[in-house]
Design a protein around this motif. Structure first.
Motif, PDB file in Angstrom:
ATOM      1  N   ARG A  45      34.368 -40.690  41.020  1.00  0.00           N
ATOM      2  CA  ARG A  45      35.213 -42.075  40.943  1.00  0.00           C
ATOM      3  C   ARG A  45      35.627 -42.505  42.579  1.00  0.00           C
ATOM      4  O   ARG A  45      36.880 -42.119  42.772  1.00  0.00           O
ATOM      5  CB  ARG A  45      36.441 -42.014  40.090  1.00  0.00           C
ATOM      6  N   SER A  69      28.118 -45.284  43.150  1.00  0.00           N
ATOM      7  CA  SER A  69      28.489 -45.250  41.591  1.00  0.00           C
ATOM      8  C   SER A  69      29.727 -44.931  41.430  1.00  0.00           C
ATOM      9  O   SER A  69      30.522 -44.483  42.402  1.00  0.00           O
ATOM     10  CB  SER A  69      27.632 -44.142  41.025  1.00  0.00           C
ATOM     11  N   GLU A  71      32.207 -43.632  37.999  1.00  0.00           N
ATOM     12  CA  GLU A  71      32.306 -43.434  36.393  1.00  0.00           C
ATOM     13  C   GLU A  71      33.494 -44.002  35.966  1.00  0.00           C
ATOM     14  O   GLU A  71      34.556 -44.275  36.667  1.00  0.00           O
ATOM     15  CB  GLU A  71      32.520 -41.821  36.485  1.00  0.00           C
ATOM     16  N   VAL A  73      33.946 -46.793  34.215  1.00  0.00           N
ATOM     17  CA  VAL A  73      34.169 -48.199  34.221  1.00  0.00           C
ATOM     18  C   VAL A  73      33.197 -49.000  33.693  1.00  0.00           C
ATOM     19  O   VAL A  73      32.075 -48.204  33.488  1.00  0.00           O
ATOM     20  CB  VAL A  73      34.425 -48.655  35.793  1.00  0.00           C
ATOM     21  N   ARG A  74      33.282 -50.112  33.262  1.00  0.00           N
ATOM     22  CA  ARG A  74      32.228 -50.869  32.766  1.00  0.00           C
ATOM     23  C   ARG A  74      31.439 -51.914  33.680  1.00  0.00           C
ATOM     24  O   ARG A  74      30.727 -52.422  33.536  1.00  0.00           O
ATOM     25  CB  ARG A  74      32.822 -51.631  31.589  1.00  0.00           C
ATOM     26  N   SER A  75      32.379 -52.199  34.739  1.00  0.00           N
ATOM     27  CA  SER A  75      31.807 -53.065  35.976  1.00  0.00           C
ATOM     28  C   SER A  75      32.706 -52.792  37.059  1.00  0.00           C
ATOM     29  O   SER A  75      33.452 -52.151  37.156  1.00  0.00           O
ATOM     30  CB  SER A  75      32.184 -54.616  35.497  1.00  0.00           C
ATOM     31  N   ARG A 100      25.946 -51.821  35.134  1.00  0.00           N
ATOM     32  CA  ARG A 100      26.235 -50.684  33.961  1.00  0.00           C
ATOM     33  C   ARG A 100      24.898 -50.177  33.881  1.00  0.00           C
ATOM     34  O   ARG A 100      23.854 -50.907  33.419  1.00  0.00           O
ATOM     35  CB  ARG A 100      27.099 -51.361  32.901  1.00  0.00           C
ATOM     36  N   GLY A 103      26.275 -45.259  29.618  1.00  0.00           N
ATOM     37  CA  GLY A 103      27.356 -45.794  28.919  1.00  0.00           C
ATOM     38  C   GLY A 103      28.708 -45.473  29.662  1.00  0.00           C
ATOM     39  O   GLY A 103      29.876 -46.208  29.333  1.00  0.00           O
ATOM     40  N   THR A 104      28.837 -44.927  30.721  1.00  0.00           N
ATOM     41  CA  THR A 104      30.043 -44.370  31.283  1.00  0.00           C
ATOM     42  C   THR A 104      30.137 -44.884  32.885  1.00  0.00           C
ATOM     43  O   THR A 104      31.143 -44.416  33.250  1.00  0.00           O
ATOM     44  CB  THR A 104      30.454 -42.880  31.283  1.00  0.00           C
ATOM     45  N   VAL A 106      28.809 -47.518  36.500  1.00  0.00           N
ATOM     46  CA  VAL A 106      28.230 -48.584  37.125  1.00  0.00           C
ATOM     47  C   VAL A 106      27.445 -48.219  38.413  1.00  0.00           C
ATOM     48  O   VAL A 106      27.796 -46.974  38.873  1.00  0.00           O
ATOM     49  CB  VAL A 106      28.975 -49.535  37.316  1.00  0.00           C
TER      50      VAL A 106
END
Length: 142
Positions: A45, A69, A71, A73-75, A100, A103-104, A106
């Motif tokens: 993150r 990248s 971890e 978040v969706r966007s 994305r 699933g976890t 972006v």
């Protein structure tokens, strides 16, 4: 018997020939990957990976591609920053939307996988920054 003699005659020159070597230009380069995983909790993150290259004996480092990248978040929107030794932070790659993928997390990237891209001196710092996140993933080009 005739087949084995014919096969031996075909394979003998191949076995006697020296092993094919990589072109001189390809051997002149050293390719490296660097990565950092920052932030608290599970996952990166954010996370950062870069491919860089240089000629043996040179202090210049070419950056082929940079990957970012994040971890959990969706966007997101990310960019990469560069700091040459003794210099100030500059933008290496502009803000880019991170898509994305799983699933976890972006991800996004800049550049391509060849000996192309910007060239910086050894010991240059590169950081990945996501909008709205104070934590950065950073590494040094050695």
């Amino acid at each position: 018997m005739i087949i084995s003699v014919a096969l031996a005659a075909v394979l003998a020159p191949v076995a006697a020939a020296p092993a094919a070597s990589a072109p001189t230009a390809a051997r002149a380069y050293v390719d490296k990957r660097v990565r950092d995983c920052a932030g608290k909790g599970p996952g990166c993150r954010p996370g950062a990976v870069a491919h860089y290259w240089y000629k043996r004996g040179s202090t210049a480092r070419g950056v082929g591609w940079v990957y970012a990248s994040r971890e959990g978040v969706r966007s997101g929107t990310a960019r990469w920053l560069v700091k040459k030794p003794g210099g100030t932070w500059k933008t290496g790659g502009g803000w880019k939307r991170a898509a994305r993928v799983g699933g976890t997390f972006v991800e996004t990237s800049w550049g391509r996988d060849r000996h192309t891209g910007p060239v910086y001196p050894r010991s240059t710092r590169i950081c990945i920054e996501f909008k709205g996140l104070s934590t950065k993933a950073c590494f040094t080009l050695k």
